[in-house]
Design a protein around this motif. Structure first.
Motif, PDB file in Angstrom:
ATOM      1  N   UNK A  17     -28.804  29.964  55.972  1.00  0.00           N
ATOM      2  CA  UNK A  17     -27.529  29.711  55.291  1.00  0.00           C
ATOM      3  C   UNK A  17     -26.351  29.963  56.221  1.00  0.00           C
ATOM      4  N   UNK A  18     -25.185  29.487  55.785  1.00  0.00           N
ATOM      5  CA  UNK A  18     -23.950  29.654  56.542  1.00  0.00           C
ATOM      6  C   UNK A  18     -22.967  30.459  55.704  1.00  0.00           C
ATOM      7  N   UNK A  19     -22.405  31.500  56.316  1.00  0.00           N
ATOM      8  CA  UNK A  19     -21.459  32.377  55.620  1.00  0.00           C
ATOM      9  C   UNK A  19     -20.225  32.530  56.500  1.00  0.00           C
ATOM     10  N   UNK A  20     -19.059  32.133  55.973  1.00  0.00           N
ATOM     11  CA  UNK A  20     -17.817  32.161  56.731  1.00  0.00           C
ATOM     12  C   UNK A  20     -16.776  33.029  56.033  1.00  0.00           C
ATOM     13  N   UNK A  21     -16.237  34.014  56.735  1.00  0.00           N
ATOM     14  CA  UNK A  21     -15.094  34.801  56.260  1.00  0.00           C
ATOM     15  C   UNK A  21     -15.287  35.256  54.813  1.00  0.00           C
ATOM     16  N   UNK A  22     -16.412  35.878  54.535  1.00  0.00           N
ATOM     17  CA  UNK A  22     -16.756  36.248  53.161  1.00  0.00           C
ATOM     18  C   UNK A  22     -17.389  37.624  53.106  1.00  0.00           C
ATOM     19  N   UNK A  23     -17.628  38.076  51.880  1.00  0.00           N
ATOM     20  CA  UNK A  23     -18.282  39.367  51.642  1.00  0.00           C
ATOM     21  C   UNK A  23     -19.452  39.170  50.691  1.00  0.00           C
TER      22      UNK A  23
ATOM     23  N   UNK B 141     -18.188  29.459  51.911  1.00  0.00           N
ATOM     24  CA  UNK B 141     -16.987  29.131  52.667  1.00  0.00           C
ATOM     25  C   UNK B 141     -15.969  30.274  52.566  1.00  0.00           C
ATOM     26  N   UNK B 142     -14.866  30.196  53.335  1.00  0.00           N
ATOM     27  CA  UNK B 142     -13.950  31.332  53.421  1.00  0.00           C
ATOM     28  C   UNK B 142     -13.466  31.863  52.072  1.00  0.00           C
ATOM     29  N   UNK B 143     -13.309  33.194  52.069  1.00  0.00           N
ATOM     30  CA  UNK B 143     -12.762  33.934  50.930  1.00  0.00           C
ATOM     31  C   UNK B 143     -13.678  33.888  49.717  1.00  0.00           C
ATOM     32  N   UNK B 144     -14.971  33.958  49.984  1.00  0.00           N
ATOM     33  CA  UNK B 144     -15.937  34.112  48.898  1.00  0.00           C
ATOM     34  C   UNK B 144     -16.343  35.581  48.811  1.00  0.00           C
ATOM     35  N   UNK B 145     -16.367  36.109  47.601  1.00  0.00           N
ATOM     36  CA  UNK B 145     -16.736  37.505  47.377  1.00  0.00           C
ATOM     37  C   UNK B 145     -17.905  37.515  46.400  1.00  0.00           C
ATOM     38  N   UNK B 146     -19.074  37.868  46.935  1.00  0.00           N
ATOM     39  CA  UNK B 146     -20.305  37.795  46.158  1.00  0.00           C
ATOM     40  C   UNK B 146     -20.740  39.223  45.809  1.00  0.00           C
TER      41      UNK B 146
ATOM     42  N   UNK C 215     -22.891  25.806  47.089  1.00  0.00           N
ATOM     43  CA  UNK C 215     -21.691  25.987  47.899  1.00  0.00           C
ATOM     44  C   UNK C 215     -20.674  26.790  47.111  1.00  0.00           C
ATOM     45  N   UNK C 216     -20.131  27.818  47.759  1.00  0.00           N
ATOM     46  CA  UNK C 216     -19.120  28.669  47.137  1.00  0.00           C
ATOM     47  C   UNK C 216     -17.894  28.682  48.050  1.00  0.00           C
ATOM     48  N   UNK C 217     -16.702  28.490  47.447  1.00  0.00           N
ATOM     49  CA  UNK C 217     -15.474  28.469  48.236  1.00  0.00           C
ATOM     50  C   UNK C 217     -14.365  29.194  47.494  1.00  0.00           C
ATOM     51  N   UNK C 218     -13.745  30.180  48.160  1.00  0.00           N
ATOM     52  CA  UNK C 218     -12.583  30.873  47.605  1.00  0.00           C
ATOM     53  C   UNK C 218     -12.857  31.329  46.175  1.00  0.00           C
ATOM     54  N   UNK C 219     -13.998  31.973  45.995  1.00  0.00           N
ATOM     55  CA  UNK C 219     -14.440  32.339  44.645  1.00  0.00           C
ATOM     56  C   UNK C 219     -15.057  33.724  44.618  1.00  0.00           C
ATOM     57  N   UNK C 220     -15.108  34.271  43.394  1.00  0.00           N
ATOM     58  CA  UNK C 220     -15.767  35.545  43.143  1.00  0.00           C
ATOM     59  C   UNK C 220     -16.966  35.295  42.241  1.00  0.00           C
ATOM     60  N   UNK C 221     -18.110  35.840  42.650  1.00  0.00           N
ATOM     61  CA  UNK C 221     -19.280  35.882  41.771  1.00  0.00           C
ATOM     62  C   UNK C 221     -19.602  37.354  41.539  1.00  0.00           C
TER      63      UNK C 221
END
Length: 460
Positions: A312-318, A332-337, A348-354
């Motif tokens: 997988x690919x993880x960019x600028x996230x937690x 994608x950037x600014x994802x908080x899992x 695909x997750x982008x600029x989101x909170x799960x």
């Protein structure tokens, strides 16, 4: 120890690199070569650093930390000429001046500390960092009489006898500041290239009755410099070995270090297993007891303990503890899992909170959203966040169930505990504990298929 300043030579074009990019800004281990030299100098205790820039000076200046001094060498007339441009930087200074090169990223703080120590202990006006190479072709030779350093001869100007010498000049030195000032004012360009060589300062200082010495580094990798992209790859391999060895000594399990590409700013917790083909870039922190599966790429992100990431690919996230990502997921950037989340295949997750316990097992797009605790997103769920002009946010509160092939058209909120029926397109808020069905009612036309088959036969 005396106070120390550093001058880093970074003005050259590096024509053998065959690149428009300034040579010193080419990266090794995810970091510009020049940055390594700056970091090593700072770690070795340099009080002030100046960088000599020339080719694409503005580009190099823009890449420098704000606390450094940039000095432009408008004409590249040799290393001596380059250091001469920095004379105002140290002309009234009574201490040591380290002269380093910006294309030697493997130099370590320990090596610079030992160079300065040898310089001060020996009472030298100049001390050259040297090494013994099996093949010294292209390097300046260290000419000695016994243990006494006599001069440094550039390869192009060396005699056949001098070219047989194995001890070479790294291009890095420690000078007494005032001795360097005096020597620079006496150099000339009387050589094959018509350049002002910094190496000539050694003979000049000896002619002044000054004592000069050398410090041979025990690790020849320290002084390896880059002049081509082939050498860039070779040094990258050495840097990769250093980085991975350091991480394994700290407790990480790297299955195949030769084929694992971790940035110098990567930290990996103990008992985390890193499989071949993993790439990290920038500042990456990976916790303990994780599994980072093969061919995963992580950029400027933090991964907490117990996370399993597969291809997988993880960019600028937690990504928080005990979460599973992949295979083939894209954060994608600014994802908080959150904790115990599943981000499955082709999600695909982008600029989101799960939030904790949420699940998107496969084939789902989550953009500009907040997904609550224990939410289940069925296969094919799409957060429709863009209307062609603006992007909007969707909220799915805790304990909701979103059926397969549903579209949540932003801005919209699905309140806590609600269900969305499979195949629905949700355009209005869904109240708490509600079943939302937003699809056309199914109509069955019995026997219609037989009629269609007859029509097809006639048309043939």
């Amino acid at each position: 120890m005396k106070s120390t300043k550093t001058v880093i030579l970074a003005a050259g074009h590096g024509t053998r690199m065959v690149s428009e990019k300034p040579k010193v800004l080419h990266e090794v281990g995810g970091k510009a070569m020049l940055d390594y030299v700056i970091s090593a100098s700072e770690a070795a205790g340099a009080d002030d650093i100046a960088v000599i820039v020339g080719y694409k000076a503005d580009t190099v200046k823009a890449a420098l930390p704000e606390n450094l001094t940039a000095i432009e060498q408008k004409e590249q007339l040799g290393t001596g000429h380059a250091v001469l441009q920095a004379l105002p930087f140290f002309e009234n200074f009574n201490g040591n001046v380290l002269v380093l090169v910006g294309d030697a990223p493997l130099v370590r703080k320990e090596t610079l500390e030992e160079l300065v120590k040898a310089h001060e202990d020996g009472g030298f006006s100049a001390t050259v960092l040297t090494a013994v190479f099996d093949d010294p072709t292209g390097y300046g030779r260290i000419v000695k009489k016994g243990d006494e350093l006599i001069k440094i001869v550039e390869h192009k100007d060396a005699t056949d006898e001098e070219r047989s010498i194995k001890e070479i000049n790294s291009g890095m030195y420690c000078f007494d500041a005032q001795a360097l000032k005096a020597a620079l004012q006496a150099i000339n360009s009387d050589n094959v290239q018509g350049e002002y060589y910094l190496t000539d300062t050694i003979e000049i200082l000896r002619g002044m009755g000054k004592k000069v010495g050398s410090y041979p580094t025990p690790d020849v990798d320290d002084i390896a410099a880059v002049n081509s992209k082939v050498q860039l790859a070779e040094i990258g391999k050495i840097m990769r070995r250093r980085i991975n060895s350091s991480l394994m000594e700290a407790g990480a399990i790297i299955i195949d270090p030769e084929n694992t590409y971790l940035s110098v700013e990567t930290k990996v917790g103990k008992d985390t297993v890193v499989y071949p083909g993993v790439i990290t870039e920038g500042r990456v922190v990976i916790g303990e007891n994780c599994i980072i599966g093969h061919n995963s790429r992580i950029v400027n992100s933090t991964i907490a303990d117990g996370v399993d990431i597969q291809i997988s690919t993880i960019l600028d996230s937690f990504v928080d503890e005990n979460t599973h990502v992949g295979p083939y997921a894209y954060l994608r950037p600014n994802s908080h899992i959150g904790k115990n989340v599943k981000v499955g295949d082709f999600v695909e997750v982008k600029n989101s909170v799960m939030k904790d316990g949420a699940k998107a097992s496969h084939l789902t797009y989550i953009g500009d959203a907040e997904v609550g605790k224990n939410v289940n997103l069925g296969c094919g769920t799409v957060f429709v966040n863009y209307d062609g002009t603006n992007k909007y946010r969707t909220v799915v509160e805790d304990n909701c169930f979103i059926g397969c092939n549903s579209n949540l058209v932003s801005p919209v909120t699905v309140k806590e505990g609600s269900y969305v029926a499979a195949g629905s397109t949700i355009t209005n808020d869904v109240p708490k504990d509600t079943l939302a069905v937003a699809r056309a009612r199914q109509v069955n036309k019995e026997g219609y298929a037989l009629q269609m088959k007859k029509i097809k036969k006639i048309s043939k």
